[in-house]
Design an enzyme around this catalytic site. Structure first.
Site, PDB file in Angstrom:
ATOM      1  N   LYS A 118      34.242  50.791 -54.237  1.00  0.00           N
ATOM      2  CA  LYS A 118      35.099  49.647 -54.308  1.00  0.00           C
ATOM      3  C   LYS A 118      36.917  50.200 -55.609  1.00  0.00           C
ATOM      4  CE  LYS A 118      31.287  47.207 -55.007  1.00  0.00           C
ATOM      5  NZ  LYS A 118      30.020  46.216 -55.848  1.00  0.00           N
ATOM      6  N   LYS A 202      27.905  47.433 -42.427  1.00  0.00           N
ATOM      7  CA  LYS A 202      26.835  46.897 -42.846  1.00  0.00           C
ATOM      8  C   LYS A 202      27.366  45.174 -42.848  1.00  0.00           C
ATOM      9  CE  LYS A 202      24.211  45.927 -46.836  1.00  0.00           C
ATOM     10  NZ  LYS A 202      23.787  45.928 -48.108  1.00  0.00           N
ATOM     11  N   LYS A 205      30.522  40.308 -46.159  1.00  0.00           N
ATOM     12  CA  LYS A 205      31.519  38.700 -46.301  1.00  0.00           C
ATOM     13  C   LYS A 205      33.144  39.018 -46.524  1.00  0.00           C
ATOM     14  CE  LYS A 205      28.265  37.695 -50.697  1.00  0.00           C
ATOM     15  NZ  LYS A 205      28.155  37.471 -52.019  1.00  0.00           N
TER      16      LYS A 205
END
Length: 339
Positions: A118, A202, A205
């Site tokens: 991240k 995957k 969002k």
């Protein structure tokens, strides 16, 4: 007997109110949460404190918190049975996270792969909260002495950290059974739903393409269109599920059908063996519309009354606080805090 089984069974799980919830969230988490309500007491949280580890517009965060709450309920989480609340309303989460910051070790956090993913190449620009996110996650679980946590592969490492923190606290303060060592709850075929545009990634969002996912707020036309435009390969469906190996997009669509229908992939493949994907996609689109449009309709109904959602969250937070407060009162005594 494990450390978890010495405590009353209790499930804790939650999602961040960032971005729209999608099919992967439903099949990988929400659908299983609904089933868990039948097995043991559950607490379901909207983790708004985790959300601000990266910048969130305050008004957007508030609306997203209500939207995620609506999705939980529309998917079948019963707020009368399972306490449903947003994390920031229960102050014990933050208090225990500080204590755990003093128990966890830098070396443990340095090994957390999600922070590396991240923060990217500029980790010095990331917030301290993003770095210590797994410690707060451990506090989320252990402030209730939760014994079971539904986790996907991407969170398994964080659950191991929670177990390590619990064990170290118990050892450091000579209270062997104070915190349980929470156990993972393994979910079924829907645990890992991939992008409709790339079967190796995957469903997310944050993907730029809205056609990579089916949002829980999508209407019937949008759902059907996304399924029919989903990437596949030119081969027909095989005779066995094992033959899907090396065909990620085909395998993903079969897994989605299986999870929506509560079948195994093997059952789905046997039903459609030899069929072209145009035929299979039509069947999948019909199934997805039938399963998902009632969720979207119920979400719209709930979101039309913000006061109703806020009331549900407040009552859930009161129930959660009633569990967390005595745990923290005893922990303060153990640690040596006065007052």
């Amino acid at each position: 007997m494990t450390a978890a089984t010495k405590h009353t069974p209790l499930v804790l799980s939650g999602m961040q109110p960032t971005g729209q919830l999608h099919l992967g969230n439903y099949l990988g988490a929400l659908k299983n949460w609904v089933k868990l309500q039948e097995r043991m007491p559950c607490l379901y949280c909207i983790v708004d404190m985790h959300a601000i580890t990266v910048w969130q517009e305050p008004a957007t965060l508030a609306n997203a918190t209500r939207e995620v709450t609506a999705a939980y309920i529309a998917a079948g989480v019963d707020p009368e049975r399972s306490a449903l609340f947003n994390q920031s309303q229960v102050v014990e989460h933050a208090e225990l996270a500080w204590v755990f910051n003093c128990v966890a070790r830098l070396g443990w956090l340095d090994r957390m792969t999600q922070f590396k993913e991240k923060s990217g190449k500029h980790k010095e620009r990331a917030s301290v909260g993003l770095y210590t996110y797994p410690v707060l996650q451990a506090a989320d679980i252990l402030v209730y002495r939760a014994t079971h946590v539904p986790v996907g592969e991407d969170q398994r490492q964080h659950l191991e950290l929670a177990r390590d923190i619990a064990q170290k606290f118990n050892n450091d303060y000579a209270v062997p059974d104070f915190f349980p060592l929470p156990e993972p709850v393994i979910t079924g075929h829907g645990a890992r739903i991939m992008s409709l545009r790339d079967g190796t990634k995957k469903m997310s969002k944050s993907d730029e393409s809205d056609f990579s996912r089916i949002n829980l707020t999508d209407d019937a036309d949008a759902i059907a269109q996304k399924v029919r435009k989903a990437r596949t390969d030119p081969q027909p469906l095989p005779e066995t599920a094992e033959s899907l190996a090396g065909r990620p997009e085909a395998e993903n669509l079969v897994n989605i059908y299986a999870a929506l229908a509560d079948h195994t992939p093997a059952t789905v493949v046997s039903e459609f063996a030899g069929a072209q994907f145009s035929v299979f996609k039509n069947a999948l689109a019909d199934l997805a519309v039938a399963k998902l449009t009632p969720i979207a309709s119920e979400m719209r109904r709930l979101l039309s009354d913000k006061a109703e959602i806020d009331g549900i969250l407040k009552r859930g937070a009161e129930r959660a606080s009633a569990i967390a407060k005595p745990v923290m009162a005893e922990l303060r005594r153990i640690v040596g805090f006065v007052g």
